[in-house]
Design a protein around this motif. Sequence first.
Motif: not given
Length: 481
Positions: A112-139
Amino acid sequence: KTKGHAEYWQARLGDAATKELRFAVGDRVECNVGEWRHGSVVKHWYREPGWPKEKVMPYQVKLDAGPTIYAPQDDDRFIKKVTGILALGKIPVTVLTGFLGAGKTTLLNYILKEQHGKRYAVIENEFGDVAIDNQLLDLAKRETMESITILDNGCLCCTVRDDLVAAIKEIVKAVEERYAKGHPMLDGILIETTGMADPGPIIKTFSMDEVVQRFCKIDGILTVVDCKHFLTQLNRERPDDAVNEPAQQVGFADKLLLNKVDVCDRDLIDETIRSIHEINTFVPIRECSLSTEPGAVPIGELLAIDAFDAAKLITQQSGKDDVDLTKGREEGHGEGHGDSHGGGHGHDDGHECGGCDDAGHGHGDGHGHGHGHSQTKHDTDIKSMVLEMKGNKLDMHKFKQFLNGILEERSQDLYRYKGVLAMQQRNATLMYILQGVHDMPELTFSSEWPEGKPVKTQIVLIGRKLDEAKYQKDFAACASK
């Protein structure tokens, strides 16, 4: 009579047989089968079994979630170009699994953060252990469309609570709107599935919703493994009937990221690889250190698995090479794997078709032999096996009974299966492609067995508590003679 056939088809096709066709093998097309259906071209100048050699059709097409058909003429009345985002193909969807702490969060935040040249959509499972970095999303976010955050690198992020179909539809809608405004097409969707070792329910979702099925396709299952702790997790004591979840995640994997190798010695890495291949002999492994070198993982290659693409497998198997779903595992513990997706048969010659009584879903696998012998064998009841029949052909009725028997008894424990089948029918040998997950088999007619290709059926199975000796014996009894 032969001369009459030749004259008829020459008159019908005219000069078409000498002209270059409009669509290449692999192109996305729409076909008129009473209604317009999407599919992929799998072969040029197709001939049905039993037809005279003079009779050929310009295209054989694998319909999406359906059978193979042929287009009788290279004409917009029968076959035409796909428009809109579907002209670029269905959006591939990768299912991401991995045990707690394996490194999924690090991988997703990198995507989600780096300029790797690809465009993906990430669907996050809210009840899982993964928490996409909210600060990253805000910035990093550039704009928001309903529940979708669009980031500076062109990636999208969406949180799902309980309705995966609704989340996918929102992403498709956003992609269509952005594509119409000149934005690049999405490279794929990544679904994070923490807390769900079995991706079967997600795969079933793709066969049940018309919109999702039309715009998206399951691409494969990517599993992240913590090399430092995997053996401990694998050997943890659990009740006799409990599923070994780390082993189950490995069993379902089409590709595997072996993470944290930078904090492991070579002996532990090798033993972990051996234990993985004791469970899933067929999975290609990419060693990595996501926390220190996430950019070393080739994201585009990693999320282009094609494990459900029957059209691709039909094309791959159309040549004279020996059937071998067991090759291509290694690339320095790297890449290489199989594919598949299929349906039935839709021709005018009355071929027997279907796999089991419901030929309508799918999945796939590959295979690779050996990797030495571990000094410590980590026994689980999840294994992989291969069924083969060389030189002889299968009886369709016997094989369907054999497969139905396994599915009735052990479908929940049959994680993955894929095969190329040589079927005896009348005086011809026909090729079928088999794949499935659990009780979702899919058997797709390909063509008459290619001339010069050694006749061989090969089926790969991965599952829990599979009775290999019995399956080998019962499979051998499926021979046509």
